[in-house]
Design an enzyme around this catalytic site. Structure first.
Site, PDB file in Angstrom:
ATOM      1  CG  HIS A 165       2.501  -2.269   4.254  1.00 63.59           C
ATOM      2  ND1 HIS A 165       1.941  -3.077   4.159  1.00 63.59           N
ATOM      3  CD2 HIS A 165       3.096  -2.120   5.635  1.00 63.59           C
ATOM      4  CE1 HIS A 165       2.146  -4.266   5.015  1.00 63.59           C
ATOM      5  NE2 HIS A 165       3.011  -3.369   6.111  1.00 63.59           N
ATOM      6  CG  HIS A 208      -2.335   0.423   1.081  1.00 63.00           C
ATOM      7  ND1 HIS A 208      -3.433   0.244   1.581  1.00 63.00           N
ATOM      8  CD2 HIS A 208      -2.849   1.346  -0.341  1.00 63.00           C
ATOM      9  CE1 HIS A 208      -4.739   0.985   0.734  1.00 63.00           C
ATOM     10  NE2 HIS A 208      -4.271   1.557  -0.106  1.00 63.00           N
ATOM     11  CG  ASP A 252      -2.435   1.526   5.330  1.00 63.79           C
ATOM     12  OD1 ASP A 252      -1.971   0.717   6.281  1.00 63.79           O
ATOM     13  OD2 ASP A 252      -2.847   1.307   4.262  1.00 63.79           O
ATOM     14  CG  ASP A 276      -5.072  -3.233   1.871  1.00 62.91           C
ATOM     15  OD1 ASP A 276      -5.140  -4.431   1.761  1.00 62.91           O
ATOM     16  OD2 ASP A 276      -4.078  -2.686   2.289  1.00 62.91           O
ATOM     17  CG  ASP A 328      -5.797  -5.585   4.509  1.00 62.27           C
ATOM     18  OD1 ASP A 328      -6.502  -4.753   4.532  1.00 62.27           O
ATOM     19  OD2 ASP A 328      -4.368  -5.419   4.776  1.00 62.27           O
ATOM     20  CG  ASP A 337      -6.199  -0.777   4.397  1.00 55.76           C
ATOM     21  OD1 ASP A 337      -5.891  -1.807   5.099  1.00 55.76           O
ATOM     22  OD2 ASP A 337      -5.120  -0.111   4.095  1.00 55.76           O
ATOM     23  CD  GLU A 384      -0.497  -4.577   1.366  1.00 56.21           C
ATOM     24  OE1 GLU A 384       0.234  -5.505   1.247  1.00 56.21           O
ATOM     25  OE2 GLU A 384       0.176  -3.483   1.703  1.00 56.21           O
ATOM     26  CG  HIS A 411      -4.207  -2.723   8.371  1.00 57.95           C
ATOM     27  ND1 HIS A 411      -4.490  -3.717   7.441  1.00 57.95           N
ATOM     28  CD2 HIS A 411      -3.907  -3.620   9.397  1.00 57.95           C
ATOM     29  CE1 HIS A 411      -4.099  -5.052   7.783  1.00 57.95           C
ATOM     30  NE2 HIS A 411      -3.927  -4.844   9.231  1.00 57.95           N
TER      31      HIS A 411
END
Length: 303
Positions: free
Chosen positions: A144, A104, A131, A230, A232, A127, A275, A129
């Site tokens: 990332h 990312h 980030d 992303d 994930d 995402d 990712e 997360h």
């Protein structure tokens, strides 16, 4: 499947970068996504697709780690500068840039290039997360986990470059969706920012349609509107081939509906998918899903 004739042409820009991640293999993501039939799928929607190949990237074996707080940052920035140049060229040429990661950290190049071409804009960040770590708050030093903070101009001068514009993002037009793994410093930062955040608990309570409609309203405005996906953000059952899986993510249908609503809104003129890690995947399942989701974002429908 519905077909959109004369829709905006797509420029595919690959960034086979894994220096920002803690696990190897995500550098093969762009190849895996292409192998899963990306170009044919886009052209099947009635859009012209030009693949501009991969930007040049350094490899870990031949690179110095540098500061443990920002591992491989000089090499990552070089890649991001190349991405920014192609993204700006795509926008100026009337294309919709579709950036394929890599990890990312490539988003710094995407957002920097968009801002260079159109001024700071709005971002929908899907995402698990945030980030939003900065060099002084990151528990790992993996870049990332920092691109959004960097794109907001909050990660320090070492992220700056003449090749792109920082801050690249208007903090009042930032939305995070699907978040379920935040570090404490990211929570603190989000409390200070104007950003709109929908955790997975919010998605459960409100439903994807409501979340996405509010999100798209929030990111609309002058300059660009970008969607950064992303993989994930999806539940690892659906998308096993990611480096930092977190249980309890979007389902297959939720992710498709989210992308269909992006398309319906007509707001997004740039996309990125990051990712995808084929080493951790099952039979390229995650890359195939990435292609399907891109198609939904570009107008694919069941009827």
């Amino acid at each position: 499947m519905g077909v959109q004739r004369n829709a905006q042409a797509v420029a595919v820009i690959g960034a086979a970068l894994d220096l920002g991640a803690g696990r190897r293999g995500v550098d093969m993501g762009p190849s895996a996504i292409r192998y899963a039939g990306l170009e044919a799928r886009i052209e099947g929607l009635g859009r012209r697709c030009e693949d501009w190949g991969n930007v040049v990237t350094a490899v870990a074996e031949a690179s110095a780690v540098g500061s443990e707080r920002t591992r491989f940052l000089p090499q990552i920035k070089e890649t991001c500068e190349r991405v920014a140049e192609l993204v700006a060229r795509a926008v100026e040429g009337g294309f919709l840039p579709l950036v394929l990661g890599g990890d990312h950290s490539v988003a710094l190049g995407t957002l920097g290039g968009l801002a260079k071409a159109e001024g700071p804009g709005g971002v929908l960040w899907l995402d698990a997360h945030g980030d939003l770590n900065r060099p002084e708050t990151s528990p790992t030093g993996n870049v990332h986990g920092m691109p959004l903070a960097a794109a907001l101009g909050l990660a320090g001068p070492e992220f700056e470059s003449p090749a792109f514009r920082l801050p690249a993002v208007d903090p009042a037009r930032l939305v995070l969706v699907g978040v379920r793994a935040l570090d404490e410093a990211e929570r603190v930062l989000l409390a200070e920012l104007d950003a709109l955040v929908f955790t997975m608990s919010d998605v459960d309570r409100l439903g994807v349609e409501s979340v996405m409609r509010e999100s798209l309203e929030h990111v609309a405005g002058d300059g660009y509107v970008h969607v950064s996906l992303d993989m994930d953000v999806l539940d690892p059952e659906m998308a096993p081939g990611v480096g930092t899986p977190v249980r309890g993510g979007l389902s297959y249908r939720e992710a498709h509906l989210a992308m269909e609503l992006v398309s319906e809104s007509g707001l997004a003129h740039s996309l990125e998918v990051v990712e995808v890690n084929p080493i951790l995947d099952r039979e390229n399942e995650t890359a195939k899903l990435a292609v399907e989701l891109v198609a939904s974002a570009l107008g694919a429908r069941i009827l």
